[in-house]
Design an enzyme around this catalytic site. Structure first.
Site, PDB file in Angstrom:
ATOM      1  NE  ARG A   1      -3.969   1.935   0.572  1.00  9.25           N
ATOM      2  CZ  ARG A   1      -5.014   2.336   0.039  1.00  9.25           C
ATOM      3  NH1 ARG A   1      -5.493   1.963  -1.580  1.00  9.25           N
ATOM      4  NH2 ARG A   1      -5.935   2.708   0.867  1.00  9.25           N
TER       5      ARG A   1
ATOM      6  CB  THR B   1      -9.673  -1.316  -7.352  1.00 11.34           C
ATOM      7  OG1 THR B   1      -9.108   0.022  -7.056  1.00 11.34           O
ATOM      8  CG2 THR B   1      -8.185  -2.077  -6.457  1.00 11.34           C
TER       9      THR B   1
ATOM     10  CB  THR C   1      -6.095   0.167  -6.340  1.00 12.78           C
ATOM     11  OG1 THR C   1      -6.570   1.511  -6.538  1.00 12.78           O
ATOM     12  CG2 THR C   1      -5.654   0.500  -4.802  1.00 12.78           C
TER      13      THR C   1
ATOM     14  CG  ASN D   1      -8.376   5.729  -4.702  1.00 19.30           C
ATOM     15  OD1 ASN D   1      -9.305   5.404  -4.777  1.00 19.30           O
ATOM     16  ND2 ASN D   1      -8.890   7.359  -4.557  1.00 19.30           N
TER      17      ASN D   1
ATOM     18  CG  ASP E   1      -8.415   4.659  -0.418  1.00 15.36           C
ATOM     19  OD1 ASP E   1      -9.532   5.568  -1.014  1.00 15.36           O
ATOM     20  OD2 ASP E   1      -8.055   4.132  -1.198  1.00 15.36           O
TER      21      ASP E   1
ATOM     22  CB  SER F   1      -7.473  -0.630   1.512  1.00 14.60           C
ATOM     23  OG  SER F   1      -7.110  -0.931  -0.053  1.00 14.60           O
ATOM     24  CB  SER F   2     -12.396  -1.134   0.391  1.00 13.76           C
ATOM     25  OG  SER F   2     -12.936  -0.595   1.356  1.00 13.76           O
TER      26      SER F   2
ATOM     27  N   GLY G   1     -14.037  -0.183  -5.015  1.00 12.08           N
ATOM     28  CA  GLY G   1     -14.318   1.096  -3.702  1.00 12.08           C
ATOM     29  C   GLY G   1     -14.983  -0.296  -2.791  1.00 12.08           C
TER      30      GLY G   1
END
Ligand code: GLY
Length: 576
Positions: free
Chosen positions: A114, A387, A405, A407, A429, A458-459, A479
């Site tokens: 990330r 993503t 991703t 975003n 985010d 993040s998801s 998302g």
């Protein structure tokens, strides 16, 4: 973040008093681990399967497998090729999260690549003079970009899990970037949509608007700068991106355009290997994403709630009712408490505890929606939609699920001159401005406030589902809907569906606020819709869903299956 008193009071409140057993300090007693004993690997599949959102990327992975690589080398090939052919969704200017399963020792792990906030991050940069949120700064240009994690994540996978040198696993992406490819309609649409912003940055316009306009359908499109940047990464690993020529070009471009990255931000970036979240549901071991993703915690919480409900005995409306109520409660929790584990202390033992889930389940009325306003309020932020996810299993039974991703669509729209690197806009985010809505109209929490070196929540929820006879790798973009889509994929797989059925299934989603159920056309028949409405649900049509890519392995029949989402024009699932 400290676990708040409000939390402790809440979890032990009358609302959940029925079966949450609390010690004097408010923590649950005897909270058992949610993991189960590993299922012994039974055999190797002998073939491999890959599903991704672009056929060039799937084929790149298969090419690397044919050269003697394993699933982990193939993952590097797929991710890097997606950076070239699907830049609207992911890339080396962004980040990823991956679950890995190594067959020989039944080892599950998680790679966190990330992005991080630069050390000079300043929340005021994301405010207009009148104090309102500056959406442009959060979503466009270099201020919106975190320090990229994808290159370091790929290097880490190659070093710790791959068999081949990076030169071989990055070769397909370098070749495609240099020789060119035909952009698919989705990429052309993204360039058209973002044309105005791409025009703001000369290197972005040069890359995406050749001759001043988006490429035309069928034209060959080349990306020699990205090919060169990938070559440096292949030759030098981390040194080739976070130091030297590429780093100098990135910093020069970012600073010239008003961004605040430094060489030290790049040099200090580290991808991290973390312990995944593991949850047992109906005899399957689900290995999924830990923080800084909220996905795995939410999936585990939902499955723990559902494990006390016999869904098979219910009609469709009541089945959906329980799933939605579990989603509501998990989403209520996750954004309020979760953030980067290196910066925030989170009540994970409690959130993942079956005792906690028991209490939440008891609060669900059998025939009635619980209005979200009746559950204590949480603050939420919603990550971006653009993503991508791919799934791989190799001939030895190694498995990888990576969700990657940049975003928002075409990210920050900012390309750093001379690198071909499109920078992410992952800073959005973060909860950039506490208690001010983000681009999706939702609020952010303190746990997810920006800080130098911190990762935004993040998801992304790449997941591996391991049963005695059947195994699957499942993931999706989308998302905040990533979590519920992956959850539904897991439930459908456990119900016995094939990869092809899972990716095609119609979907629904609930995220606590807004208090409505998003539904894809065709998900429910009229009697089910009517019954749900009667229970108090507001059903809302939604046509934008993630492109799910799934591989499955039936160990009994020793059969592999790979399927790419039919909603995507270029996806390919292939068994080789
Ligand atoms: N930017 C999308 C996510 O991380 O969930």
């Amino acid at each position: 973040m400290k676990v708040s008193l409000r939390w402790r009071a809440l979890s032990c409140s009358l609302l959940f008093v029925t079966s949450v057993a609390c010690a004097a300090d408010g923590s649950p007693k005897d909270s058992p681990s949610t993991s189960i004993k590993s299922v012994a690997p039974q055999q190797r599949p002998g073939h491999a399967a890959i599903a991704s959102a672009n056929f060039l990327a799937t084929n790149a992975g298969l090419e690397v497998l044919a050269k003697g690589g394993n699933a982990f080398d193939a993952a590097i090939a797929v991710a890097s090729t997606l950076s070239v052919v699907e830049p609207e969704s992911s890339g080396i200017g962004g980040g990823f999260m991956g679950v890995l399963h190594r067959a020989k020792d039944d080892h599950d792990t998680f790679i966190d690549a990330r992005e991080t906030a630069p050390m000079a991050v300043n929340s005021k940069d994301y405010l207009n003079p009148d104090g309102s949120p500056n959406r442009d700064a959060a979503l466009k240009g270099p201020l919106s970009a975190g320090i990229p994690g994808e290159p370091a994540g790929l290097v880490l996978i190659a070093k710790r899990y791959g068999k081949l040198p990076l030169q071989q696993s990055l070769a397909p992406a370098i070749r495609i970037a240099r020789d060119g490819f035909q952009p698919d309609p989705r990429l052309l649409g993204a360039i058209n949509e973002q044309q105005k912003d791409l025009q703001r940055w000369p290197a972005s316009a040069a890359k995406y608007l050749p001759n001043g306009a988006p490429p035309v359908q069928g034209a060959i499109w080349r990306d020699p700068d990205q090919a060169h940047t990938l070559e440096l990464l292949a030759a030098k690993g981390d040194e080739g991106f976070y130091h030297g020529e590429t780093a100098a070009k990135l910093i020069a471009a970012v600073q010239a355009a008003g961004g605040n990255w430094t060489l030290a931000d790049l040099a200090n970036y580290r991808a991290k290997e973390r312990t995944p979240i593991t949850v047992n549901y109906r005899g399957y071991r689900i290995v999924t994403a830990p923080p800084p993703s909220s996905g795995g915690v939410a999936i585990a919480e939902i499955l723990n709630i559902l494990s006390g409900v016999d869904l098979d005995k219910l009609d469709q409306a009541h089945r959906v009712h329980y799933v939605v109520e579990a989603m509501r409660r998990a989403y209520r929790d996750h954004n309020d408490y979760l953030g980067d584990p290196d910066f925030v202390t989170m009540p994970l033992d409690m959130l993942l505890s079956p005792f906690y889930a028991d209490g939440l389940r008891q609060s669900i009325l059998p025939d009635r929606a619980t209005p979200s306003s009746m559950l204590p309020a949480a603050e939420a932020s919603e990550p971006g939609m653009h993503t991508t996810h791919f799934s791989i299993i190799d001939a030895d039974g190694n498995m990888v699920g990576i969700t990657s991703t940049v975003n928002y669509v075409l990210a920050s729209t900012f390309v750093a001159a001379g690198t071909g690197v499109l920078l992410n806009d992952e800073m959005d985010d973060f909860a950039l401005v506490p208690n001010k809505p983000n681009v999706y109209g939702l609020l952010g929490s303190v746990a997810n406030a920006p800080k130098g070196g911190k990762r935004p929540l993040s998801s992304m929820s790449p997941s591996i589902v391991i049963g005695a006879d059947r195994t699957a790798v499942i993931g999706s973009p989308g998302g905040s809907t990533i979590i519920t889509q992956v959850l539904e994929g897991i439930l459908h797989f456990i119900d016995g569906e094939s990869a092809k059925q899972i990716v095609a299934d119609k979907r629904y989603h609930h995220q606590y606020m807004p208090d409505e159920v998003d539904v894809e056309t065709g998900t429910f028949d009229q009697p089910t819709s009517d019954a749900l409405t009667q229970m108090g649900y507001a059903l809302k049509q939604r046509e934008s869903w993630g492109f799910m890519n799934v591989v499955t392995w039936d160990r009994k029949a020793n059969q592999l299956d790979a399927a790419s989402d039919p909603r995507h024009p270029s996806g390919l699932g292939k068994v080789q």
